[in-house]
Structures are given as C-alpha cells and as structure tokens.
Design a protein around this motif. Structure first.
Motif, short mmCIF file in Angstrom:
data_model
loop_
_atom_site.label_atom_id
_atom_site.label_comp_id
_atom_site.label_asym_id
_atom_site.label_seq_id
_atom_site.Cartn_x
_atom_site.Cartn_y
_atom_site.Cartn_z
N MET A 1 1.70 -0.80 7.35
CA MET A 1 2.25 0.53 6.79
C MET A 1 3.55 1.12 6.98
N GLN B 1 0.83 -1.08 0.02
CA GLN B 1 -0.07 0.00 0.08
C GLN B 1 0.89 1.45 0.04
N PRO C 1 -7.15 5.02 0.27
CA PRO C 1 -7.25 3.82 -0.34
C PRO C 1 -8.61 2.92 0.04
N TYR D 1 -3.74 -1.94 5.23
CA TYR D 1 -4.00 -0.41 5.05
C TYR D 1 -3.47 0.38 6.41
N THR E 1 -11.08 2.66 4.06
CA THR E 1 -10.09 2.04 5.24
C THR E 1 -9.34 2.90 5.86
N SER E 2 -8.07 3.38 5.43
CA SER E 2 -7.27 4.38 6.21
C SER E 2 -7.34 5.67 5.48
#
Lengths: 718, 208
Positions: free
Chosen positions: A709, A360, A386, A704, A393-394
């Motif tokens: 991340m 991601q 995203p 995410y 999501t985030s």
C-alpha cells in the motif's frame, strides 16, 4: 544598479523524502544508459562475441537472446538480479558436437557477479561461472575486467578456465595456491542438473580480451581474441579454428533491440538477435486511463463533474437509498463494485471490490473522489474497506477535509499516506449489503496459449484455444467457478516421450494428458474465503482443483497488517484425475500439504519457504526467491529438495525452475487485474511436485497491506 | 496522453482551416511560424463552458480544454478525451493522464515575479512518478528575464503583450518557459516545459 530578488517557498524537501527516491535517472539519462549499455555474448551474458566482458547491465534488466552459427543455436534468458549479480539461463542445440549425427540439447545456468565497479582509474571486474549445473559441455569460469575510454571505446581483458582455458592455455595460476587446481577432473554428470563445483576454476587457464568501439548510438564494432579452442566442434562437427580472432558488428535500431553479425575463428559466420526490457520502465508510465474527477469541495470552490456523470454538488439531505444508488453507479463506471455503504453520523463505511485497478491505492483514490462528490457534507470520514471475495481485508480511514486540503499540495503523496489510517478490517459485516451485491456472477471467453518447452524432439510446442468459464457468488465469501479449456490448434499432443519415472506419475504423464484430453475442464470448484480472526485469512476449496487433481484443499494464512513476515499452512486430500479431462479419476490419491513462511526482505526482494509432503508422497522443502517490482512484475527462481534420491528423480536430479509474472497493466498501460504468469522448468518430473490449487492467499492479501500500500500510494492520486 | 491524437489531428486541421486569426498570431508569437495545426476549436454558439487551448509541441496537435474545477486560485481543466491540467495564475501545477505525467510543480507565480526587480531568481521543483510508482524530484534554478514587449495585431486593435522568460537549469537539464501577459496582468499565451518525454506545452489561455 539592480538588487536580486529571490523567492522562498516553504518546501520541506527533507520530509518528502519519505516517499520519494531522489536521484532516479531521468528519461534522458536512461536513454543514454541504453545507448551505451553492454552488449551480450553468444551465451547471453554481458560480453563481446564469444567472450564475457567485465560489465553488468542496468539493474533489473531482462534479456532474451537468440544466437546462431552453423550447427549451433542458442536461446538465452538473462536477468540482472541485483546491480551486482547477473543470471542467465541458456538452451543450446548443437549438431554433431560430441558424436556425428547426434544433436544435443543442453540447458545451462550461468552467474556473473561484479567485484568492483568502474571508476576513473579502475575497470569494472566480474567473476563468472557458466553452465554451473548442466552437462558441462559449455562450462567455463572467468574473471574479466572492462574499462571504458571516452564513452566510446571499451577494452576488455580476462582469464578463463574450462572452455575459456582451452586455447593458448597455461598452467593454472591457482595451482600455486593448491595443487589440485592444476587438473580439471572429469565428472560423472549422473542425471545432470546438480552443481559441478568440483570442476570450477580447475585445469589450464588462458587469457582472452577484446575491444569494442561504439561508432554511434546504433553501431558497435567488436574485435575479440578468444581463448575457446572449440575442441569438441573441431573434433566432431567439422568446425575450422583458423585464428583466435573474432569480429562482430552490432546494430541497435532502437533501444532494447540489438542485432549482431559475426565472423568467427576465420571460418564461420554467425548472427544474434536480442531484446531487452526493464521491469522498472513500463512502456506507458503512469498509465493510460483517463484522469480521475477533481475533488468536489464542500465549500470554497466549484466543480463541474458532468464528464464523470457525477453531481457537481453533494447530495445533501437526500435519502440513503438515493445516495447509495448514485455511489453504486459511479463506482461501477470506474471499475469498482459497491457491496456495502453505511452512513452513521459524520462517518461513512464503504465496502467494495476493485474489479479494474490492480493498484489498491488507485482504487481507494478513485472511490474517495466519488464519495467526496456525492456524500452529504456532514460526512467527515470515509472508512474504505476493500473486499476479497466478500471478506474484509484492510480498513482505510480517510479524513474528507484532508482530501480537500491536499488536492493541490505538491507533496500530497506522502502527506495523504501518513494521514490515512490503515488497519485490519477483521471479520467485517455489513448489516445491509447493497441490494444487488449478491449473488454476483461473471462469465467470460478468452484466448489461451499453453507452451511446452524443451522436448528434445521439438523444443517448442504449444496449444492455442479458448478458455470459457465463469463464477457465481451466492453469498459473501462463497464462490462457485469453473473453466473449460477448448483447444483450437496446437501440437502438444505430438510428443512421444512417455514417462520413465520410478515414482508415482504425479506430474510426468503430462504427455498422456495432452494426447487424451487436449480440451478439458481446467477447474470446477466451490471456494469459501473467511476471516477466522485478527490477521488470519482462510480458504477452503473443493472440486476439480486443477488439470491433474481433484479433491479438497484448506489453507490458513497469518499475515499482520504490517511487517515483513507471514506464515501459512495448507492441507489437501487429492485424487489424480484421468487423462480425458472430464470428471473421471485414476486410482492414485494422497494427502499433501505444506507449512510456509513468506518474508519481504525490503527493496522488493522476496523469499518463501514451503516444507511438507509433496504429491508423490515425498517429504521436503521448496525454496523460492524473487524480485517483486512495485508495479507487479515478478521474476524469481525456485528449487525443491525432497527425500527422493537424484537417481529416482531422474533427469535433472531435483525440481527447479524460474518464473515470471507480468501484469497486463504493465504491458498495455490500461488498468487490469489480469496478468501473464509462467514457470519454466528444465524438466518436469515427479519428485518435489506441488498441487496447483487456485487463489492461494498470500499474493492477494498482501496487496491490501503495507508495504505494498505504501509503495503504491502514488496511485491514490492517479 | 490523449492530447496526442494523430488520427484526430488531421480531422481537426481539415475542419478548422481558415480558423481564427487570433490564434494564428498567438502561434507566431510562440515561435510557431507555420502554425502547425494549432487552433482553438471555439464553439460558435458559446454553448460550452470556458475554453482554453492546449497542445504539445512535439506532437503538433492541440485540444480545447474545459474548466472543471475552480477552488480559490487553483483551476483544473479537462480535455475531451479525459486528461486534466492543473493551473495557478496560468502556471502549470501538474498534469493527469498525460502518460507520463508531471505530477506536481512548485514554482514562482506571476504575481511574485511580474513586478520584481531583475535579475529575479527562484527555484522550481518538478515531481514525477517513475515506473515503480515512486516519486522522483527534479529541482531547477530559474532566472526571470526582463519583460519585453510583443505586439499582437487583432483586427483594428493591437494588443500589447508583456513577455517574460523563465530560464531554468540543473546539472543535466535546461529549459525556458515563456509567458505573455496582457496589460491587466492576465496570461494570454504560455509555453511551459513538462519534462523530457512530453517537452513543451503551448497554452492559449482563456480570456474573459
């Protein structure tokens, strides 16, 4: 006379350790490790010829071994679970070993744990148990030590019990502690598959040892004194045990590949071949995709982005439609589907789905660069969102000036990470989805390979064919999809093993499915994904859920944006599908469901507990433990105990297995969201069986969020 | 790393045989007596933007690079097949898509060492990203040599080049970067180490 000039630069090495691991071995160092790393024994454990050594493999090493000598073959998979623990799974085919004319198929599980590492004065010491849950024909326990001299010679000595105490055995020294160690009891194996701890380290002990001489980087010679008398083989299979000495020669044509030839007990020749790989070392490190476009500055420089079909100046003063069309086209070219774009003053909010990058952060980085090249200069923050099937999501906020400032900063990985704000996007909506964002559709045809392992009549069967399918998403969150599996050739339908299970045949009729429906609808579902609230994710699925079941499934996951713990629950009502693989059903239906806890221990170790009601109506718990590598490779094991007794469960006593997931990107170096996943069970029975519904939430949602991340943030700049 | 193009290499060598004397002589200066196929594919009509030539020694092929970003002292150059190289005063600051990459470099710049009193020393820090996507750092101590003279005959003229070597080492690795500058202090040729997998990169720098 000359004075010395010294340059000083402001390098904040201390702070950059946040995201770096100083001291990782260089490629040269790795090459050296591979050249000198331990060889594997006939059992697939670190060892000499037949005897275990006191060494461990490099952390995370994965091994696959085949060994052969007359009347015996063995396949072994091994994994260096932690730097101090090695696990091995073995499948042995032995002719005449107990009864003449009868071939036995034995599965065995072995563990070796390191007690001390080697240093200048002391050998590396290991305690190991082999065949701890099998039928104990190959059971042994040992403590063994190996010391390296001059980097070329390794000397191993150890004491063994069980099989390793059968030649030159003496009274068990542990019997001075407790009398019961003096004899090794016979056990009733029952259905097998349970730990036979009652035997461990009991009965006569014997000494073994050996010397390995690494002639050069490719050749290793081995001399070994074996304490295995091969009692069963001598008694039943005509094996001749003339001497306890074994000789071996290992050839390593390239790192990761090892071929061995052996002279055993003065009577027999044997061979082995093994391959090793390490999830930490993908074949194409840092990927083979082309470089991202440079960051287009709003002032103080020039760029020429024609190679990326991007404008070399920002689209100042252009209409939002023009800007959106440009972004959409540039995203599309880089494997990102733009779904929403709203510019509000100095902030742009961008919703997208990464269709190419499995990292991601890499998709975020690519999106940021494209936005920097196109969006008008007054836009100062990018709010990147995203999406997962159209759901938020985030939300990652990037300050555009930071992006411009950090492009050439040597320590830009951690600096950009700490400046990016990562929050829960919640139930986000775009007032205006990009015109053609919905409906979305996708069609495909691709090959499949479906092995069936461990049938004693033919331990390896497989079908090959084509998966034809597609998906259609009319609205954000709603997905209609299906897949038809067309077998082209294979032999899975040749099995004659019909189920003898006393439980409802919820899984054990696999042979009937293979025979009557070799080509089948593998799923045909409507799925709806939604965000019921902050940190909450939801999924409902209805239709033909998997090969053997259709029905409805609902899942709810609580996973905060950071923190190691997530909780979830799933409830399903399913009806068993018929064997033909179309729309027909059988009479069996059930309600099944679980509550689950997911926990990231750190360092890539992951655990999961599922408790609930299984397909056969049994209640129990599944424990799963895995090592999850940042690059997406996963290796793990699971075991399920339910209220089904060992006897009712049948062979193997309870459900257990190992699993492996490898992203295509790891193998090929080409970004891809697809991968290869498999679970290997010694035997699939009906107790402790779970529904295999698609798109369970946890594995996707975590990509995410932190820590993933953070751990993959280097990809932001790739 | 798309600079490695075994298939394309033979084509390049075939189509560019007899090419430019200047680059052959640069190869000789860099110690590549046989020239090994290095050449600058300069378009005759000057239709392309400024070009530089880059080749990895261990693969024996090279490609022309186009400058695609110029921000203050920092330049990014791109090869046709999509890999990029970041430079500052001719010093490689990083690669992208070389598989594996040299993620970033902190090193002394020519403007700092050119006129410095010898012996001149500096640290050099290379950052790489490992197979688990984590940064690891290799730090080196480097010593800059006295400047030596190399002559580059070019047609009727002879270019006078100043060569400086940067000898770097740490506990397990050592390498020597070499830089050739012309009279006005511009880098003409350089040979720079990118890491154990990639080895040395030979750059024939753009000359206006």
């Amino acid at each position: 006379m000359s004075s010395s000039t010294r340059f000083h630069r402001a390098t904040a090495l201390g702070t950059c350790l946040l995201l770096s691991s100083v001291g990782a071995p260089s490629a040269q160092e790795l090459a050296y490790q591979r050249a000198t790393q331990p060889t594997l024994s006939f059992y697939g454990m670190p060892g000499l010829v037949d005897m275990p050594s006191g060494e461990m493999l490099p952390d995370a090493e994965v091994t696959a071994l085949y060994s052969y000598y007359p009347k015996k073959q063995r396949f072994a998979l091994g994994f260096q679970v932690t730097p101090w623990l090695y696990a091995s799974y073995q499948y042995s085919v032995s002719e005449d070993i107990l009864t003449e004319g009868v071939t036995r198929y034995d599965r065995a599980f072995g563990l070796a744990a390191r007690l001390w590492t080697e240093n200048a004065w002391r050998p590396s010491v290991i305690v190991g148990i082999n065949d701890m849950a099998g039928t104990s024909i190959f059971a042994s326990e040992y403590i063994t030590a190996t010391k390296t001299f001059q980097d070329r010679i390794k000397v191993t000595g150890g004491i063994g019990w069980g099989r390793l105490g059968s030649y030159g055995g003496f009274k068990n020294p542990l019997s001075y502690i407790d009398d019961r160690f003096e004899t090794r009891p016979d056990t009733d194996f029952g259905e097998g598959g349970t730990f036979e701890a009652g035997q461990w380290f009991r009965g006569p002990a014997a000494l073994f040892g050996g010397v390995e001489w690494q002639v050069n980087d490719q050749w290793t010679a081995i001399l070994e004194y074996s304490s295995d008398a091969y009692e069963n083989e001598v008694a039943n299979a005509g094996y001749e045990h003339n001497t306890p000495l074994n000789f071996g020669l290992h050839f390593r044509p390239q790192p990761g590949l090892n071929i061995g030839a052996y002279a055993l007990n003065g009577s027999t020749f044997g061979i082995s071949a093994s391959i090793t790989a390490n999830p930490k070392s993908p074949p194409f490190r840092n990927g083979r995709e082309t470089a991202p476009p440079p960051i287009s500055p709003r002032s103080g420089g020039t760029v020429d982005l024609a190679a990326w079909d991007l404008p070399s100046r920002q689209l100042d003063g252009q209409s939002e439609e023009t800007i959106r069309a440009q972004v959409e086209a540039a995203f599309e070219a880089d494997g990102i589907r733009l779904e929403g774009l709203e510019i509000d003053g100095d902030s742009a909010r961008v919703g997208f789905t990464a269709t190419r990058y499995n990292s991601q952060p890499q998709a975020l980085g690519r999106a940021s660069r494209i936005l920097a090249a196109i969006l008008p200069s007054e836009v100062e923050t990018f709010v990147l969102q995203p999406l997962f099937y159209g759901q938020g999501t985030s939300s990652i906020t990037i300050v555009r000036s930071d992006l411009e400032d950090l492009e050439a900063a040597p320590d830009r990985i951690w600096r950009s990470y700490v400046r990016a704000q990562i929050e829960d996007a919640g139930d986000l909506r775009f007032t205006d989805f990009v015109a053609d964002a919905y409906p979305q559709q996708r069609w495909y045809a691709r090959p499949y390979f479906a092995p069936a392992l461990f049938d004693p009549d033919d331990p390896f069967r497989a079908d090959f064919g084509v998966d034809i399918g597609g998906s259609y998403a009319p609205l954000p969150g709603l997905v209609l999809s299906g897949n038809y599996r067309q077998k082209l050739f294979g032999n899975r339908d040749e099995s004659t093993r019909s189920s003898d299970s006393v439980l409802p045949h919820v899984r054990s009729d696999v042979v009937e499915y293979d025979k009557n429906g070799a080509s089948f609808i593998s799923h045909l579902t409507a799925e709806y994904f939604f965000r019921p609230g902050q940190n909450l994710y939801g999924r409902t699925t209805a239709g033909l859920l998997e090969r053997m079941y259709g029905g409805v499934s609902a899942e709810l996951l609580w996973k905060p944006i950071e923190g190691p713990l997530a909780l979830g629950g799933e409830l399903n009502y399913v009806v068993q599908r018929d064997f033909e693989g179309g729309f027909g059903f059988q009479d069996y239906d059930t309600v099944t469901g679980h509550v689950s806890a997911y926990y990231e221990f750190g360092g890539g170790y992951f655990g999961q507990i599922d408790a609930g009601k299984y397909l056969a109506g049994d209640y129990g718990t599944t424990l799963q433990f895995s090592r999850d590598f940042v690059n997406g490779v996963r290796l793990g094991a699971f075991a399920t105990r339910t209220d089904v007794s060992y006897e009712d469960f049948g062979e193997g006593s309870f459900d257990k297995g190992i699993f492996l997931e490898v992203p295509f990107a790891w193998v090929s170096g080409v970004p891809s969201r697809r991968g290869f996943a498999t679970a290997i069970r010694p035997i699939q029975r009906d107790g402790g069986a779970r529904l295999a519904v698609r798109n369970r939430l946890y594995p996707t949602v975590k990509t995410y969020q932190d820590p993933e991340m953070r751990e993959r943030w280097a990809g932001y700049w790739r | 790393m798309k600079l490695i193009k075994p298939a394309a290499l033979s084509v390049l060598v075939l189509t560019l045989t007899g090419c430019d004397e200047y680059t052959d002589r640069l190869d000789r200066l860099a110690g590549l007596e046989e020239s090994e196929g290095f050449s600058i594919p300069v378009p005759a009509d000057g239709s392309r933007p400024v070009l530089m030539d880059a080749g990895l020694e261990k693969f024996g092929s090279s490609e022309g690079l186009v400058r695609i970003s110029s921000r203050g002292p920092i330049e990014i150059w791109r090869a046709e097949e999509g890999d990029t190289l970041t430079l500052r005063q001719g010093i490689v600051l990083g690669t992208r898509a070389f598989t594996p990459d040299l993620f970033s470099v902190e090193a002394a710049l020519p403007s700092q060492w050119m006129d410095a009193t010898r012996p001149a020393t500096a640290e050099r820090i290379h950052r790489y990203v490992d197979g688990l996507e984590q940064v690891y750092i290799r730090a080196y101590s480097c010593v800059f040599s006295e400047t030596s003279r190399d002559e580059l005959p070019l047609g009727a003229e002879t270019l006078q080049l100043n060569r400086t070597d940067e000898d770097c080492y740490n506990a397990t690795q050592s390498f020597t970067n070499s830089y050739w500058m012309n009279g006005s202090g511009q880098m003409v040729l350089s040979r720079q180490w990118l890491g154990p997998e990639l080895g040395y990169l030979l750059l024939k720098h753009y000359l206006p």
